[in-house]
Design a protein around this motif. Structure first.
Motif, PDB file in Angstrom:
ATOM      1  N   PHE A 195     -10.420  -3.590 -12.208  1.00  0.00           N
ATOM      2  CA  PHE A 195     -10.901  -4.148 -10.939  1.00  0.00           C
ATOM      3  C   PHE A 195     -10.079  -5.367 -10.533  1.00  0.00           C
ATOM      4  O   PHE A 195      -9.759  -5.547  -9.353  1.00  0.00           O
ATOM      5  N   ILE A 196      -9.730  -6.216 -11.494  1.00  0.00           N
ATOM      6  CA  ILE A 196      -8.920  -7.400 -11.173  1.00  0.00           C
ATOM      7  C   ILE A 196      -7.564  -6.970 -10.616  1.00  0.00           C
ATOM      8  O   ILE A 196      -7.070  -7.553  -9.646  1.00  0.00           O
ATOM      9  N   PHE A 197      -6.984  -5.933 -11.208  1.00  0.00           N
ATOM     10  CA  PHE A 197      -5.720  -5.412 -10.674  1.00  0.00           C
ATOM     11  C   PHE A 197      -5.910  -4.906  -9.240  1.00  0.00           C
ATOM     12  O   PHE A 197      -5.092  -5.187  -8.361  1.00  0.00           O
ATOM     13  N   SER A 198      -7.020  -4.210  -8.987  1.00  0.00           N
ATOM     14  CA  SER A 198      -7.270  -3.735  -7.622  1.00  0.00           C
ATOM     15  C   SER A 198      -7.504  -4.913  -6.678  1.00  0.00           C
ATOM     16  O   SER A 198      -7.067  -4.878  -5.526  1.00  0.00           O
ATOM     17  N   ASN A 199      -8.184  -5.969  -7.156  1.00  0.00           N
ATOM     18  CA  ASN A 199      -8.370  -7.165  -6.329  1.00  0.00           C
ATOM     19  C   ASN A 199      -7.023  -7.730  -5.893  1.00  0.00           C
ATOM     20  O   ASN A 199      -6.835  -8.092  -4.726  1.00  0.00           O
ATOM     21  N   LEU A 200      -6.082  -7.792  -6.838  1.00  0.00           N
ATOM     22  CA  LEU A 200      -4.751  -8.316  -6.511  1.00  0.00           C
ATOM     23  C   LEU A 200      -4.035  -7.429  -5.500  1.00  0.00           C
ATOM     24  O   LEU A 200      -3.387  -7.933  -4.578  1.00  0.00           O
ATOM     25  N   LEU A 201      -4.154  -6.114  -5.680  1.00  0.00           N
ATOM     26  CA  LEU A 201      -3.533  -5.197  -4.709  1.00  0.00           C
ATOM     27  C   LEU A 201      -4.126  -5.393  -3.317  1.00  0.00           C
ATOM     28  O   LEU A 201      -3.395  -5.445  -2.318  1.00  0.00           O
ATOM     29  N   TRP A 202      -5.448  -5.511  -3.244  1.00  0.00           N
ATOM     30  CA  TRP A 202      -6.100  -5.717  -1.952  1.00  0.00           C
ATOM     31  C   TRP A 202      -5.705  -7.063  -1.329  1.00  0.00           C
ATOM     32  O   TRP A 202      -5.561  -7.170  -0.107  1.00  0.00           O
ATOM     33  N   ILE A 203      -5.540  -8.082  -2.165  1.00  0.00           N
ATOM     34  CA  ILE A 203      -5.135  -9.390  -1.648  1.00  0.00           C
ATOM     35  C   ILE A 203      -3.733  -9.306  -1.042  1.00  0.00           C
ATOM     36  O   ILE A 203      -3.477  -9.850   0.038  1.00  0.00           O
ATOM     37  N   VAL A 204      -2.811  -8.631  -1.724  1.00  0.00           N
ATOM     38  CA  VAL A 204      -1.452  -8.470  -1.178  1.00  0.00           C
ATOM     39  C   VAL A 204      -1.508  -7.742   0.153  1.00  0.00           C
ATOM     40  O   VAL A 204      -0.895  -8.157   1.136  1.00  0.00           O
ATOM     41  N   TRP A 205      -2.270  -6.653   0.197  1.00  0.00           N
ATOM     42  CA  TRP A 205      -2.383  -5.895   1.446  1.00  0.00           C
ATOM     43  C   TRP A 205      -3.040  -6.749   2.534  1.00  0.00           C
ATOM     44  O   TRP A 205      -2.583  -6.778   3.676  1.00  0.00           O
ATOM     45  N   GLY A 206      -4.110  -7.453   2.167  1.00  0.00           N
ATOM     46  CA  GLY A 206      -4.817  -8.276   3.137  1.00  0.00           C
ATOM     47  C   GLY A 206      -3.982  -9.431   3.664  1.00  0.00           C
ATOM     48  O   GLY A 206      -4.064  -9.787   4.841  1.00  0.00           O
ATOM     49  N   TRP A 207      -3.163 -10.004   2.800  1.00  0.00           N
ATOM     50  CA  TRP A 207      -2.288 -11.101   3.226  1.00  0.00           C
ATOM     51  C   TRP A 207      -1.313 -10.611   4.286  1.00  0.00           C
ATOM     52  O   TRP A 207      -1.114 -11.267   5.306  1.00  0.00           O
ATOM     53  N   HIS A 208      -0.735  -9.456   4.043  1.00  0.00           N
ATOM     54  CA  HIS A 208       0.218  -8.873   4.989  1.00  0.00           C
ATOM     55  C   HIS A 208      -0.444  -8.601   6.340  1.00  0.00           C
ATOM     56  O   HIS A 208       0.158  -8.820   7.389  1.00  0.00           O
ATOM     57  N   ASP A 209      -1.685  -8.124   6.304  1.00  0.00           N
ATOM     58  CA  ASP A 209      -2.386  -7.788   7.547  1.00  0.00           C
ATOM     59  C   ASP A 209      -3.228  -8.946   8.095  1.00  0.00           C
ATOM     60  O   ASP A 209      -3.942  -8.771   9.070  1.00  0.00           O
ATOM     61  N   GLU A 210      -3.140 -10.104   7.437  1.00  0.00           N
ATOM     62  CA  GLU A 210      -3.898 -11.289   7.826  1.00  0.00           C
ATOM     63  C   GLU A 210      -5.394 -10.996   7.881  1.00  0.00           C
ATOM     64  O   GLU A 210      -6.114 -11.434   8.770  1.00  0.00           O
ATOM     65  N   ALA A 211      -5.860 -10.252   6.892  1.00  0.00           N
ATOM     66  CA  ALA A 211      -7.276  -9.899   6.781  1.00  0.00           C
ATOM     67  C   ALA A 211      -7.956 -10.929   5.876  1.00  0.00           C
ATOM     68  O   ALA A 211      -8.191 -10.693   4.692  1.00  0.00           O
ATOM     69  N   TRP A 212      -8.248 -12.079   6.452  1.00  0.00           N
ATOM     70  CA  TRP A 212      -8.718 -13.222   5.673  1.00  0.00           C
ATOM     71  C   TRP A 212     -10.084 -12.980   5.049  1.00  0.00           C
ATOM     72  O   TRP A 212     -10.355 -13.444   3.929  1.00  0.00           O
ATOM     73  N   ALA A 213     -10.961 -12.276   5.739  1.00  0.00           N
ATOM     74  CA  ALA A 213     -12.268 -11.975   5.161  1.00  0.00           C
ATOM     75  C   ALA A 213     -12.115 -11.064   3.937  1.00  0.00           C
ATOM     76  O   ALA A 213     -12.808 -11.241   2.936  1.00  0.00           O
ATOM     77  N   LEU A 214     -11.216 -10.102   4.008  1.00  0.00           N
ATOM     78  CA  LEU A 214     -10.966  -9.213   2.871  1.00  0.00           C
ATOM     79  C   LEU A 214     -10.415 -10.004   1.682  1.00  0.00           C
ATOM     80  O   LEU A 214     -10.830  -9.785   0.546  1.00  0.00           O
ATOM     81  N   ILE A 215      -9.508 -10.917   1.955  1.00  0.00           N
ATOM     82  CA  ILE A 215      -8.946 -11.741   0.882  1.00  0.00           C
ATOM     83  C   ILE A 215     -10.041 -12.581   0.234  1.00  0.00           C
ATOM     84  O   ILE A 215     -10.128 -12.665  -1.001  1.00  0.00           O
TER      85      ILE A 215
END
Length: 77
Positions: free
Chosen positions: A38-58
């Motif tokens: 799950f922590i690895f998936s959290n990091l993947l989602w953070i990278v994706w969210g940063w790129h898309d400026e999805a601050w709530a997701l981050i």
């Protein structure tokens, strides 16, 4: 690079599903692996969210990561 980041949401989703499966295990070792997954998936989602400026997701992923870290320490091995 944008294409790769856009694609990253699919591996992030798959890793999240694998982690959820592992968390449901009766074996403590698999549950701990699930928390790490799950922590690895959290990091993947953070990278994706940063790129898309999805601050709530981050923010959500950071909070979930904290809960996953707690889960590692609270898990009875």
């Amino acid at each position: 690079m944008d294409g790769f980041i856009d694609f990253l949401q699919w591996p992030a989703m798959a890793v999240s599903l694998i982690a959820a499966y592992l968390i449901g295990s009766k074996r403590a070792e698999r549950r701990i692996l699930g928390f790490w997954t799950f922590i690895f998936s959290n990091l993947l989602w953070i990278v994706w969210g940063w790129h898309d400026e999805a601050w709530a997701l981050i923010t959500l992923q950071l909070a979930l990561m904290a809960m996953n870290i707690r889960g590692i320490f609270k898990n009875e091995a």
